[in-house]
Design a protein around this motif. Structure first.
Motif, PDB file in Angstrom:
ATOM      1  N   SER A 166       0.820  -1.208   0.000  1.00 13.34           N
ATOM      2  CA  SER A 166       0.000   0.000   0.000  1.00 13.34           C
ATOM      3  C   SER A 166       0.857   1.263   0.000  1.00 13.34           C
ATOM      4  O   SER A 166       0.518   2.262  -0.633  1.00 13.34           O
ATOM      5  CB  SER A 166      -0.930   0.011   1.224  1.00 13.34           C
ATOM      6  OG  SER A 166      -0.178  -0.038   2.429  1.00 13.34           O
ATOM      7  N   LYS A 167       2.005   1.197   0.685  1.00  9.98           N
ATOM      8  CA  LYS A 167       2.917   2.335   0.724  1.00  9.98           C
ATOM      9  C   LYS A 167       3.594   2.526  -0.634  1.00  9.98           C
ATOM     10  O   LYS A 167       3.852   3.656  -1.058  1.00  9.98           O
ATOM     11  CB  LYS A 167       3.960   2.148   1.822  1.00  9.98           C
ATOM     12  CG  LYS A 167       3.396   2.234   3.241  1.00  9.98           C
ATOM     13  CD  LYS A 167       4.493   2.110   4.273  1.00  9.98           C
ATOM     14  CE  LYS A 167       3.927   2.234   5.687  1.00  9.98           C
ATOM     15  NZ  LYS A 167       4.982   2.111   6.715  1.00  9.98           N
ATOM     16  N   ILE A 168       3.888   1.415  -1.299  1.00 10.03           N
ATOM     17  CA  ILE A 168       4.485   1.497  -2.628  1.00 10.03           C
ATOM     18  C   ILE A 168       3.504   2.133  -3.602  1.00 10.03           C
ATOM     19  O   ILE A 168       3.871   3.017  -4.387  1.00 10.03           O
ATOM     20  CB  ILE A 168       4.892   0.098  -3.125  1.00 10.03           C
ATOM     21  CG1 ILE A 168       6.006  -0.467  -2.248  1.00 10.03           C
ATOM     22  CG2 ILE A 168       5.362   0.158  -4.589  1.00 10.03           C
ATOM     23  CD1 ILE A 168       6.388  -1.893  -2.582  1.00 10.03           C
ATOM     24  N   GLN A 169       2.250   1.692  -3.545  1.00 14.42           N
ATOM     25  CA  GLN A 169       1.224   2.271  -4.410  1.00 14.42           C
ATOM     26  C   GLN A 169       1.085   3.767  -4.163  1.00 14.42           C
ATOM     27  O   GLN A 169       0.967   4.560  -5.102  1.00 14.42           O
ATOM     28  CB  GLN A 169      -0.118   1.565  -4.161  1.00 14.42           C
ATOM     29  CG  GLN A 169      -0.148   0.115  -4.594  1.00 14.42           C
ATOM     30  CD  GLN A 169      -1.428  -0.575  -4.195  1.00 14.42           C
ATOM     31  OE1 GLN A 169      -2.488   0.033  -4.136  1.00 14.42           O
ATOM     32  NE2 GLN A 169      -1.334  -1.863  -3.910  1.00 14.42           N
ATOM     33  N   GLN A 170       1.094   4.125  -2.895  1.00 15.14           N
ATOM     34  CA  GLN A 170       0.972   5.542  -2.531  1.00 15.14           C
ATOM     35  C   GLN A 170       2.169   6.340  -3.048  1.00 15.14           C
ATOM     36  O   GLN A 170       2.008   7.451  -3.571  1.00 15.14           O
ATOM     37  CB  GLN A 170       0.875   5.674  -1.010  1.00 15.14           C
ATOM     38  CG  GLN A 170       0.666   7.102  -0.527  1.00 15.14           C
ATOM     39  CD  GLN A 170       0.551   7.175   0.995  1.00 15.14           C
ATOM     40  OE1 GLN A 170       0.533   6.163   1.681  1.00 15.14           O
ATOM     41  NE2 GLN A 170       0.482   8.393   1.516  1.00 15.14           N
ATOM     42  N   PHE A 171       3.356   5.754  -2.947  1.00 17.90           N
ATOM     43  CA  PHE A 171       4.567   6.424  -3.406  1.00 17.90           C
ATOM     44  C   PHE A 171       4.556   6.643  -4.918  1.00 17.90           C
ATOM     45  O   PHE A 171       5.003   7.674  -5.416  1.00 17.90           O
ATOM     46  CB  PHE A 171       5.801   5.609  -3.013  1.00 17.90           C
ATOM     47  CG  PHE A 171       7.097   6.170  -3.533  1.00 17.90           C
ATOM     48  CD1 PHE A 171       7.647   7.305  -2.967  1.00 17.90           C
ATOM     49  CD2 PHE A 171       7.750   5.566  -4.594  1.00 17.90           C
ATOM     50  CE1 PHE A 171       8.838   7.835  -3.443  1.00 17.90           C
ATOM     51  CE2 PHE A 171       8.936   6.092  -5.086  1.00 17.90           C
ATOM     52  CZ  PHE A 171       9.483   7.229  -4.508  1.00 17.90           C
TER      53      PHE A 171
ATOM     54  N   LYS B 147       2.181  -4.227 -13.898  1.00 14.28           N
ATOM     55  CA  LYS B 147       1.856  -4.138 -12.463  1.00 14.28           C
ATOM     56  C   LYS B 147       1.594  -2.692 -12.054  1.00 14.28           C
ATOM     57  O   LYS B 147       0.634  -2.408 -11.316  1.00 14.28           O
ATOM     58  CB  LYS B 147       3.008  -4.723 -11.640  1.00 14.28           C
ATOM     59  CG  LYS B 147       2.769  -4.742 -10.132  1.00 14.28           C
ATOM     60  CD  LYS B 147       1.673  -5.719  -9.758  1.00 14.28           C
ATOM     61  CE  LYS B 147       1.489  -5.818  -8.246  1.00 14.28           C
ATOM     62  NZ  LYS B 147       2.605  -6.540  -7.588  1.00 14.28           N
ATOM     63  N   ILE B 148       2.417  -1.784 -12.527  1.00 17.24           N
ATOM     64  CA  ILE B 148       2.223  -0.369 -12.179  1.00 17.24           C
ATOM     65  C   ILE B 148       0.877   0.132 -12.692  1.00 17.24           C
ATOM     66  O   ILE B 148       0.118   0.781 -11.953  1.00 17.24           O
ATOM     67  CB  ILE B 148       3.366   0.492 -12.751  1.00 17.24           C
ATOM     68  CG1 ILE B 148       4.682   0.173 -12.033  1.00 17.24           C
ATOM     69  CG2 ILE B 148       3.037   1.980 -12.591  1.00 17.24           C
ATOM     70  CD1 ILE B 148       5.890   0.868 -12.627  1.00 17.24           C
ATOM     71  N   LEU B 149       0.565  -0.172 -13.941  1.00 14.52           N
ATOM     72  CA  LEU B 149      -0.703   0.296 -14.518  1.00 14.52           C
ATOM     73  C   LEU B 149      -1.904  -0.344 -13.828  1.00 14.52           C
ATOM     74  O   LEU B 149      -2.973   0.272 -13.733  1.00 14.52           O
ATOM     75  CB  LEU B 149      -0.741  -0.011 -16.015  1.00 14.52           C
ATOM     76  CG  LEU B 149       0.244   0.766 -16.890  1.00 14.52           C
ATOM     77  CD1 LEU B 149       0.176   0.277 -18.331  1.00 14.52           C
ATOM     78  CD2 LEU B 149      -0.030   2.267 -16.831  1.00 14.52           C
ATOM     79  N   ARG B 150      -1.717  -1.561 -13.327  1.00 16.34           N
ATOM     80  CA  ARG B 150      -2.835  -2.273 -12.685  1.00 16.34           C
ATOM     81  C   ARG B 150      -3.075  -1.815 -11.253  1.00 16.34           C
ATOM     82  O   ARG B 150      -4.219  -1.607 -10.844  1.00 16.34           O
ATOM     83  CB  ARG B 150      -2.576  -3.781 -12.721  1.00 16.34           C
ATOM     84  CG  ARG B 150      -3.633  -4.626 -12.029  1.00 16.34           C
ATOM     85  CD  ARG B 150      -3.585  -6.075 -12.495  1.00 16.34           C
ATOM     86  NE  ARG B 150      -2.233  -6.599 -12.508  1.00 16.34           N
ATOM     87  CZ  ARG B 150      -1.618  -7.140 -11.441  1.00 16.34           C
ATOM     88  NH1 ARG B 150      -2.246  -7.177 -10.265  1.00 16.34           N
ATOM     89  NH2 ARG B 150      -0.390  -7.616 -11.551  1.00 16.34           N
ATOM     90  N   VAL B 151      -1.996  -1.645 -10.471  1.00 14.61           N
ATOM     91  CA  VAL B 151      -2.178  -1.307  -9.060  1.00 14.61           C
ATOM     92  C   VAL B 151      -2.141   0.190  -8.787  1.00 14.61           C
ATOM     93  O   VAL B 151      -2.645   0.646  -7.755  1.00 14.61           O
ATOM     94  CB  VAL B 151      -1.128  -2.028  -8.176  1.00 14.61           C
ATOM     95  CG1 VAL B 151      -1.173  -3.514  -8.402  1.00 14.61           C
ATOM     96  CG2 VAL B 151       0.260  -1.475  -8.400  1.00 14.61           C
ATOM     97  N   GLN B 152      -1.527   0.962  -9.700  1.00 13.55           N
ATOM     98  CA  GLN B 152      -1.474   2.404  -9.499  1.00 13.55           C
ATOM     99  C   GLN B 152      -1.689   3.119 -10.840  1.00 13.55           C
ATOM    100  O   GLN B 152      -0.759   3.708 -11.412  1.00 13.55           O
ATOM    101  CB  GLN B 152      -0.143   2.815  -8.874  1.00 13.55           C
ATOM    102  CG  GLN B 152      -0.044   4.288  -8.498  1.00 13.55           C
ATOM    103  CD  GLN B 152      -1.290   4.813  -7.796  1.00 13.55           C
ATOM    104  OE1 GLN B 152      -2.260   5.198  -8.442  1.00 13.55           O
ATOM    105  NE2 GLN B 152      -1.260   4.814  -6.461  1.00 13.55           N
ATOM    106  N   PRO B 153      -2.930   3.094 -11.344  1.00  9.63           N
ATOM    107  CA  PRO B 153      -3.238   3.765 -12.610  1.00  9.63           C
ATOM    108  C   PRO B 153      -3.090   5.283 -12.534  1.00  9.63           C
ATOM    109  O   PRO B 153      -3.102   5.957 -13.567  1.00  9.63           O
ATOM    110  CB  PRO B 153      -4.700   3.364 -12.880  1.00  9.63           C
ATOM    111  CG  PRO B 153      -5.257   3.043 -11.526  1.00  9.63           C
ATOM    112  CD  PRO B 153      -4.118   2.434 -10.758  1.00  9.63           C
TER     113      PRO B 153
END
Length: 244
Positions: free
Chosen positions: A4-9, A31-37
């Motif tokens: 969750s912290k990685i997504q937030q970052f 992964k980046i596009l999926r978890v942090q669009p």
């Protein structure tokens, strides 16, 4: 670090990824596009002659693969295409060259001003690679990434991807540590990059004088890599992922 912290970052960040069509990097992009669009932008370095060719490689070797099936089903093909159009920017270049050989000065200046995170995942993975190619990609390529990063005004993090194949042999607990330039895992040897480059240069001149075929030159340069494996010429590891 918690996911969750990685997504937030990653939210709102501008990221530059080399070796974009390689095994690891394409997974990372998905992964980046999926978890942090809500990532702001992804610059992807792709070996190609121009931007059009880079985009073509990106769509054929990344977007059209099964890797994006989950995301495509999750948000729909139309929305995925829109997301990619908005967030992903393939850049034609080659890690072997300074500034990756990026010819478009406007794109390059924009990258220098915007990039906040750099992930270097470009390498040759062949264990019997030509010594000169291994040097240009896996060693000088990493140097080119560092030089490029120093010109990026907002860069916060540089991640250099490596593998188990560069860890050598050891027993017991093996801590992570920083190496001094030239230091090797074999404590009895020292790797001087300038010496190795001179060895390569001299060998290529020798082979040119012999007027060998390209196949014969390739075999000779592969043999040189094997010969330089021990002693002061400890061989450059090619145990990374894929040249892209």
């Amino acid at each position: 670090m918690e996911s969750s912290k990685i997504q937030q970052f990653l939210e709102g960040k501008i990221i530059f990824i080399t070796g974009a069509t390689g095994f690891l990097a394409k997974i990372l992009v998905e992964k980046i596009l999926r978890v942090q669009p809500n990532v702001k932008k992804l610059y992807l370095l792709v070996r190609a002659s121009d931007t059009k060719s880079a985009k073509k490689r990106f769509y054929e070797e990344i977007m059209q693969t099964e890797l994006f099936k989950v995301l495509r089903e999750k948000i729909g093909a139309k929305n995925l295409n829109s997301l990619v159009e908005e967030k992903v920017f393939p850049v034609a270049g080659d890690i072997s060259f300074e500034d990756f050989g990026i010819e478009n000065s406007e794109i390059k200046d924009e990258m220098f001003k915007e990039i906040e995170i750099i992930i270097n995942s470009a390498a040759t993975t062949r264990f019997d690679e030509r010594y000169d190619i291994a040097m240009n990609i896996n060693v000088l390529g990493a140097v080119n990434v560092l030089k490029f990063a120093k010109r990026c005004e907002k860069v916060k993090i540089i991640v250099h991807v490596s593998t188990a194949y560069v860890c050598g042999e050891g027993e017991g607990v093996i801590p992570e540590k920083s190496f001094i330039l030239g230091e090797t895992l074999n404590k009895n040897s020292y790797l001087d990059i300038d010496v190795e480059r001179k060895v390569i240069e001299d060998k290529l001149k020798e082979l040119e004088a012999q007027q060998l075929t390209s196949k014969e030159v390739t075999i000779a340069m592969k043999d040189l890599g094997i010969q330089r494996k021990g002693g002061e010429g400890e061989r450059l590891s090619t145990g990374k992922y894929q040249r892209n």
